[in-house]
Design a protein around this motif. Structure first.
Motif, PDB file in Angstrom:
ATOM      1  N   GLY A  14      10.404  33.347  33.802  1.00 60.82           N
ATOM      2  CA  GLY A  14      11.573  33.581  33.419  1.00 60.82           C
ATOM      3  C   GLY A  14      12.698  32.920  34.084  1.00 60.82           C
ATOM      4  O   GLY A  14      13.657  32.520  33.805  1.00 60.82           O
ATOM      5  N   VAL A  15      12.279  32.715  35.460  1.00 60.56           N
ATOM      6  CA  VAL A  15      13.088  31.896  36.495  1.00 60.56           C
ATOM      7  C   VAL A  15      12.933  30.599  36.437  1.00 60.56           C
ATOM      8  O   VAL A  15      14.066  29.622  36.101  1.00 60.56           O
ATOM      9  CB  VAL A  15      13.069  32.401  38.028  1.00 60.56           C
ATOM     10  N   LEU A  59       1.539  39.789  31.097  1.00 62.55           N
ATOM     11  CA  LEU A  59       2.824  40.609  31.391  1.00 62.55           C
ATOM     12  C   LEU A  59       3.722  40.239  32.375  1.00 62.55           C
ATOM     13  O   LEU A  59       4.836  40.946  32.248  1.00 62.55           O
ATOM     14  CB  LEU A  59       2.000  42.105  31.747  1.00 62.55           C
ATOM     15  N   ASN A  60       3.293  39.119  32.892  1.00 66.56           N
ATOM     16  CA  ASN A  60       4.284  38.753  34.147  1.00 66.56           C
ATOM     17  C   ASN A  60       5.258  37.812  33.520  1.00 66.56           C
ATOM     18  O   ASN A  60       4.812  36.459  33.101  1.00 66.56           O
ATOM     19  CB  ASN A  60       3.421  38.246  35.231  1.00 66.56           C
ATOM     20  N   ILE A  82      21.194  33.613  36.285  1.00 64.51           N
ATOM     21  CA  ILE A  82      20.901  32.432  35.588  1.00 64.51           C
ATOM     22  C   ILE A  82      21.639  32.283  34.279  1.00 64.51           C
ATOM     23  O   ILE A  82      21.818  31.125  34.239  1.00 64.51           O
ATOM     24  CB  ILE A  82      19.394  32.670  34.942  1.00 64.51           C
ATOM     25  N   GLU A  83      22.256  33.377  33.748  1.00 65.01           N
ATOM     26  CA  GLU A  83      23.166  33.035  32.398  1.00 65.01           C
ATOM     27  C   GLU A  83      24.362  32.411  33.001  1.00 65.01           C
ATOM     28  O   GLU A  83      24.857  31.578  32.383  1.00 65.01           O
ATOM     29  CB  GLU A  83      23.206  34.312  31.931  1.00 65.01           C
ATOM     30  N   GLY A  94       9.513  41.875  34.232  1.00 64.02           N
ATOM     31  CA  GLY A  94      10.631  40.697  34.208  1.00 64.02           C
ATOM     32  C   GLY A  94      11.533  40.779  35.488  1.00 64.02           C
ATOM     33  O   GLY A  94      11.445  41.575  36.327  1.00 64.02           O
ATOM     34  N   MET A  95      12.366  39.835  35.436  1.00 66.59           N
ATOM     35  CA  MET A  95      13.167  39.920  36.617  1.00 66.59           C
ATOM     36  C   MET A  95      14.141  40.889  36.598  1.00 66.59           C
ATOM     37  O   MET A  95      14.332  41.512  35.494  1.00 66.59           O
ATOM     38  CB  MET A  95      13.831  38.657  36.725  1.00 66.59           C
TER      39      MET A  95
END
Length: 225
Positions: free
Chosen positions: A173-174, A167-168, A116-117, A107-108
């Motif tokens: 996620g972004v 798995l990416n 992001i949060e 993940g990132m």
């Protein structure tokens, strides 16, 4: 005039083209900005290095403040949200967001997740109304913004349809939270084979850099006078 928000999130401080153990993602974002400035030197570049200076994580106080109507917030609430306000203002100014986001454990980096949060916030980048017909959420970020993720991976085969694509969780996620707030145009590329360090890595670097160059060329006409 265009505004680019340039974000780096790698924990590595240098770039792989200038330092022995430098960051590939920093290398790619720097290349994007340099190529852009060759054509448009007067455009505004906002730089945010969350890898070196991570935003504060969301806390219970942050959530309390964010979900309190602005006109009724106490002074401490404004203090808690101040960094979030700055990050959101930078995002709203930008026409292009180019983010270096290396893959850490599929993940990132946590530093990027903290960014992001802080920018996905009720009342500023998305709306929420329980009484609204249909879906109670809606995006509030307007304008034809483009988000670009330039990544790096130690292994290989993480692109769609490849051997470990499942798995990416970096690009999704972004892009998923950015789409949620209204930024739906996106592009990405990545350098792979970093853990191997052989000719395949060099080929991957060259391929990713060429894609960055093509991406700059494809976006420039949008800002032509």
């Amino acid at each position: 005039m265009a505004t680019i928000l340039h974000i780096d999130s790698s924990a590595r401080p240098g770039r792989s083209d200038t330092a022995a153990h430098g960051s590939h993602s920093r290398r790619l974002t720097a290349r994007f900005v340099a190529r852009w400035q060759q054509h448009r030197p007067d455009d505004t570049i906002i730089y945010r290095d969350v890898g070196a200076h991570p935003p504060k994580p969301v806390t219970g106080d942050w959530i309390h403040a964010a979900f309190t109507k602005p006109e009724t917030r106490e002074n401490w609430m404004h203090d808690v949200l101040r960094e979030s306000d700055i990050l959101i203002d930078e995002l709203l100014q930008a026409d292009i967001i180019v983010a270096g986001v290396p893959m850490y454990n599929f993940g990132m980096p946590a530093q990027m997740k903290a960014w992001i949060e802080n920018i996905v916030r009720v009342g500023r980048t998305f709306g929420f109304d329980r009484g609204r017909d249909g879906v109670p959420y809606w995006p509030m970020v307007t304008g034809d913004k483009t988000a670009i993720v330039l990544s790096s991976r130690g292994d290989y085969g993480y692109n769609p349809g490849e051997r470990v694509a499942h798995l990416n969780h970096v690009e999704g996620g972004v892009f998923t939270p950015l789409e949620y707030i209204g930024i739906t145009n996106h592009h990405s590329t990545a350098i792979e084979y970093d853990e191997f360090g052989d000719d395949r890595m060099q080929h991957s670097i060259a391929t990713a850099e060429a894609k960055v160059d093509r991406l700059v060329q494809s976006l420039l006409p949008r800002f032509a006078a």
